[in-house]
Scaffold this motif. Sequence first.
Motif, PDB file in Angstrom:
ATOM      1  N   GLY A   1       0.884  -1.457   0.211  1.00 11.68           N
ATOM      2  CA  GLY A   1       0.035   0.152   0.126  1.00 11.68           C
ATOM      3  C   GLY A   1       0.749   0.992   0.072  1.00 11.68           C
ATOM      4  N   ASN A   2       0.244   2.376   0.099  1.00 14.16           N
ATOM      5  CA  ASN A   2       0.605   3.614   0.014  1.00 14.16           C
ATOM      6  C   ASN A   2       1.671   4.144   1.221  1.00 14.16           C
ATOM      7  N   LYS A   3       2.553   4.423   1.269  1.00 17.28           N
ATOM      8  CA  LYS A   3       2.900   5.283   2.523  1.00 17.28           C
ATOM      9  C   LYS A   3       1.690   6.410   2.950  1.00 17.28           C
ATOM     10  N   SER A   4       2.034   6.975   3.536  1.00 22.01           N
ATOM     11  CA  SER A   4       1.040   7.392   4.918  1.00 22.01           C
ATOM     12  C   SER A   4       0.906   9.242   3.798  1.00 22.01           C
ATOM     13  N   GLU A   5      -1.072   9.104   3.813  1.00 18.61           N
ATOM     14  CA  GLU A   5      -1.005  10.057   3.117  1.00 18.61           C
ATOM     15  C   GLU A   5      -0.465  11.663   3.644  1.00 18.61           C
ATOM     16  N   ASN A   6       0.059  11.779   4.468  1.00 14.86           N
ATOM     17  CA  ASN A   6       0.796  13.266   5.052  1.00 14.86           C
ATOM     18  C   ASN A   6       2.466  12.995   4.850  1.00 14.86           C
ATOM     19  N   SER A   7       2.583  11.826   4.246  1.00 10.42           N
ATOM     20  CA  SER A   7       4.780  12.251   4.085  1.00 10.42           C
ATOM     21  C   SER A   7       4.597  12.454   2.720  1.00 10.42           C
ATOM     22  N   MET A   8       6.181  12.974   2.750  1.00 13.07           N
ATOM     23  CA  MET A   8       6.712  13.864   1.538  1.00 13.07           C
ATOM     24  C   MET A   8       7.113  12.259   0.341  1.00 13.07           C
ATOM     25  N   PRO A   9       6.214  12.497  -0.415  1.00 11.12           N
ATOM     26  CA  PRO A   9       7.572  10.735  -1.409  1.00 11.12           C
ATOM     27  C   PRO A   9       7.922  11.281  -1.767  1.00 11.12           C
ATOM     28  N   TYR A  10       9.316  10.108  -2.028  1.00  9.07           N
ATOM     29  CA  TYR A  10      11.035  10.314  -2.748  1.00  9.07           C
ATOM     30  C   TYR A  10      10.856  10.998  -3.840  1.00  9.07           C
ATOM     31  N   ASN A  11       9.593  10.716  -4.408  1.00  2.60           N
ATOM     32  CA  ASN A  11       9.717  11.375  -6.241  1.00  2.60           C
ATOM     33  C   ASN A  11       8.965  12.886  -5.627  1.00  2.60           C
ATOM     34  N   SER A  12       9.815  13.439  -4.703  1.00  2.00           N
ATOM     35  CA  SER A  12       8.548  15.048  -5.097  1.00  2.00           C
ATOM     36  C   SER A  12      10.235  16.097  -5.032  1.00  2.00           C
ATOM     37  N   GLN A  13      10.031  16.702  -5.033  1.00  2.00           N
ATOM     38  CA  GLN A  13      10.596  17.998  -4.528  1.00  2.00           C
ATOM     39  C   GLN A  13      10.033  18.731  -3.812  1.00  2.00           C
ATOM     40  N   PHE A  14      10.899  18.776  -2.578  1.00  2.00           N
ATOM     41  CA  PHE A  14      10.655  20.232  -1.554  1.00  2.00           C
ATOM     42  C   PHE A  14      12.102  20.698  -0.792  1.00  2.00           C
ATOM     43  N   ASP A  15      11.448  21.832  -0.632  1.00  3.47           N
ATOM     44  CA  ASP A  15      12.628  23.066   0.088  1.00  3.47           C
ATOM     45  C   ASP A  15      13.366  22.261   1.552  1.00  3.47           C
ATOM     46  N   ILE A  16      14.715  22.253   1.611  1.00  2.00           N
ATOM     47  CA  ILE A  16      15.759  21.625   2.500  1.00  2.00           C
ATOM     48  C   ILE A  16      16.117  22.737   3.890  1.00  2.00           C
ATOM     49  N   LEU A  17      16.902  23.823   3.620  1.00  2.00           N
ATOM     50  CA  LEU A  17      17.440  25.108   4.129  1.00  2.00           C
ATOM     51  C   LEU A  17      16.693  25.837   3.152  1.00  2.00           C
ATOM     52  N   ASN A  18      16.407  26.777   4.171  1.00  2.00           N
ATOM     53  CA  ASN A  18      16.699  28.804   3.031  1.00  2.00           C
ATOM     54  C   ASN A  18      17.951  29.453   4.061  1.00  2.00           C
ATOM     55  N   ILE A  19      18.482  30.007   2.877  1.00  2.00           N
ATOM     56  CA  ILE A  19      19.296  31.306   2.773  1.00  2.00           C
ATOM     57  C   ILE A  19      18.850  32.241   2.679  1.00  2.00           C
ATOM     58  N   ILE A  20      18.542  33.150   3.059  1.00  2.00           N
ATOM     59  CA  ILE A  20      19.375  34.572   2.925  1.00  2.00           C
ATOM     60  C   ILE A  20      20.107  35.902   3.222  1.00  2.00           C
ATOM     61  N   ILE A  21      20.311  36.144   2.053  1.00  2.00           N
ATOM     62  CA  ILE A  21      21.423  36.685   2.183  1.00  2.00           C
ATOM     63  C   ILE A  21      21.396  37.909   2.767  1.00  2.00           C
ATOM     64  N   GLY A  22      22.285  38.447   3.582  1.00  2.00           N
ATOM     65  CA  GLY A  22      22.116  39.929   4.784  1.00  2.00           C
ATOM     66  C   GLY A  22      23.225  41.058   3.535  1.00  2.00           C
ATOM     67  N   GLU A  23      23.527  41.750   4.280  1.00  7.01           N
ATOM     68  CA  GLU A  23      24.876  42.604   4.346  1.00  7.01           C
ATOM     69  C   GLU A  23      25.641  42.542   4.209  1.00  7.01           C
ATOM     70  N   SER A  24      26.709  42.656   3.744  1.00  6.34           N
ATOM     71  CA  SER A  24      27.754  42.654   3.275  1.00  6.34           C
ATOM     72  C   SER A  24      28.913  42.394   4.708  1.00  6.34           C
ATOM     73  N   ARG A  25      29.734  41.247   4.490  1.00 14.26           N
ATOM     74  CA  ARG A  25      30.842  41.232   5.644  1.00 14.26           C
ATOM     75  C   ARG A  25      31.699  39.568   5.846  1.00 14.26           C
ATOM     76  N   LYS A  26      32.565  40.781   5.430  1.00 12.86           N
ATOM     77  CA  LYS A  26      34.216  39.353   4.587  1.00 12.86           C
ATOM     78  C   LYS A  26      34.687  38.772   5.587  1.00 12.86           C
ATOM     79  N   ASN A  27      35.227  36.893   5.688  1.00 11.14           N
ATOM     80  CA  ASN A  27      35.904  36.800   5.855  1.00 11.14           C
ATOM     81  C   ASN A  27      37.215  36.253   5.273  1.00 11.14           C
ATOM     82  N   ASP A  28      38.011  36.184   5.913  1.00  8.59           N
ATOM     83  CA  ASP A  28      39.524  35.504   4.966  1.00  8.59           C
ATOM     84  C   ASP A  28      39.279  33.839   4.999  1.00  8.59           C
ATOM     85  N   ALA A  29      38.641  33.086   4.793  1.00  4.43           N
ATOM     86  CA  ALA A  29      38.374  31.966   4.630  1.00  4.43           C
ATOM     87  C   ALA A  29      38.892  31.262   3.522  1.00  4.43           C
ATOM     88  N   GLN A  30      39.414  30.205   3.392  1.00  8.45           N
ATOM     89  CA  GLN A  30      39.998  30.214   1.805  1.00  8.45           C
ATOM     90  C   GLN A  30      39.378  28.404   1.851  1.00  8.45           C
TER      91      GLN A  30
END
Length: 520
Positions: A307-336
């Motif tokens: 049978g199908n997984k729970s109707e509330n589950s996000m199916p594997y064969n679908s697209q969904f968001d994991i992490l949202n990143i909002i770009i703020g004001e400029s601030r540099k670090n010197d990592a490389q």
Amino acid sequence: MDTSSAHPNVGTTINSDFNADVDIQLKAVQSSTTILSVKKTDTYSYKGSLITGDKQTLQQLEGSALGPIMRVKKGDKVRIRFENEISEKSIIHWHGLHVSHENDGHPEHVIDKGETYIYEFEVMNRAGTYWFHPHPHGHTGEQVYKGLAGLFIVTDEEEKALNLPTGDYDIPVVIQDKTFDKNNQLVYLPNGRMDQMQGFLGNQILINGKVDNTLSLNKDGKYRLRLLNGSNSRAYKLAWNTGESLTVFGVDGGLLESPKKLPYLLLGPAQRVDVWLDLSKKSENEELRLIHLPIPLDNMMSGGMMGNKSENSMPYNSQFDILNIIIGESRKNDAQLPERLSVSQALDPADAENRNSPRTFNFAMEGMMKWTINGRIYNGMEVAEDEIVKLNTTEVWRINNGGNISTKNQKDGRGMMGNNRGMMGNGSGMGNMMQMPHPVHIHQLQFNIINRNTENVDQNLWNALKDGFIDEGRQDSVYLLPGMYMDLVMRFEDFKGLFLYHCHNLEHEDMGMMRNFKIE
């Protein structure tokens, strides 16, 4: 054969000769956490307090049931005083760490409510992102799901010599999927046996234990994202919504030799990666999303029978968001991010005593709905003759998802050629109808992947995932697709004793898809 019992004082007393650089009191407690709204959710949590060590050793995740994050150095002597205050037996496994049997969190060492288990070990691992979670047989899935998990981050001189992001630019990202009822309470295994067989899939993504999956990061900042798939059974096909490459520079066992660019990344349960994120070409207020891309697994896993997984589950064969990143004001670090990150840590398969005849472990369903390894299930301290290895030796292990591998095919390296079609749909019985990935974890060591055989993997599935695997570097957990086998090279050193290997689909693990191996 059965192993002898551990020393009666293991875990119960402090060794006065062990001079701890880091001494932590860590309690597993019943907690109440605001996750969805004002009405709190009943959870479990690890609560840590520092007795000895640098104040940066413990990092709390405010407002989360998860954590704390522990930060230590290679060579540190660590004492953890684990106190169990939940109503179930529990014990902690230090996932990925090279420690003795007594410090590994074997189910034989579970403690009851009100009891304490004392861990004392030297950090022998190289710099990397490790983690800790419960390991009581039969209850691991539920205890992790309720919130018992945390990151264990190691640094060393090799890593310090690089100019990688630190402080606020070194960001933990623990990905988990959960389901909540109308009262904001966690729902676990709502479909009972079906959810156990397939592995629990939730209908909402949490990042670091929170439903708010938005990070505000600085324009021009260069970041290290430490991704852990802390979900019970769900794998993720991760990509940037912009279509740009993911740059990975670390895996389970630490830094890669050089960064690797991927169009997307397949991250199975328990796996960790370090992702480089350079925001210097982004604009203020721009949004960047880490998304899950569709994987054609749903029909394979149901087998047309469950049978199908729970109707509330996000199916594997679908697209969904994991992490949202909002770009703020400029601030540099010197990592490389240098093109050369580390010296090769690879083991040489030529050094393996069994190079031409790998020790083989078959992960499959047998009998009536039983997940097994070589036809066996977990049975306490039991270890079979073919699960005994020698200290100070190197071996190749072949892990196989689906069917028996003939001796002839083991020796010529063809593995599953011609004798494993039953699992792929041409046989009979329930085991032939459910085609499940198995995330395989081996305790106590880090291995190298020699090869990944895909001749019997469904081609539609393989084509959807083939560019997302990382076979480089030292690893302790791999994602084994239906019909796939992999050869892993590993070395047994420093400690004798009993250790576990198992499926890290926590529901499969709790059902017994777990065995001991003994180093003697």
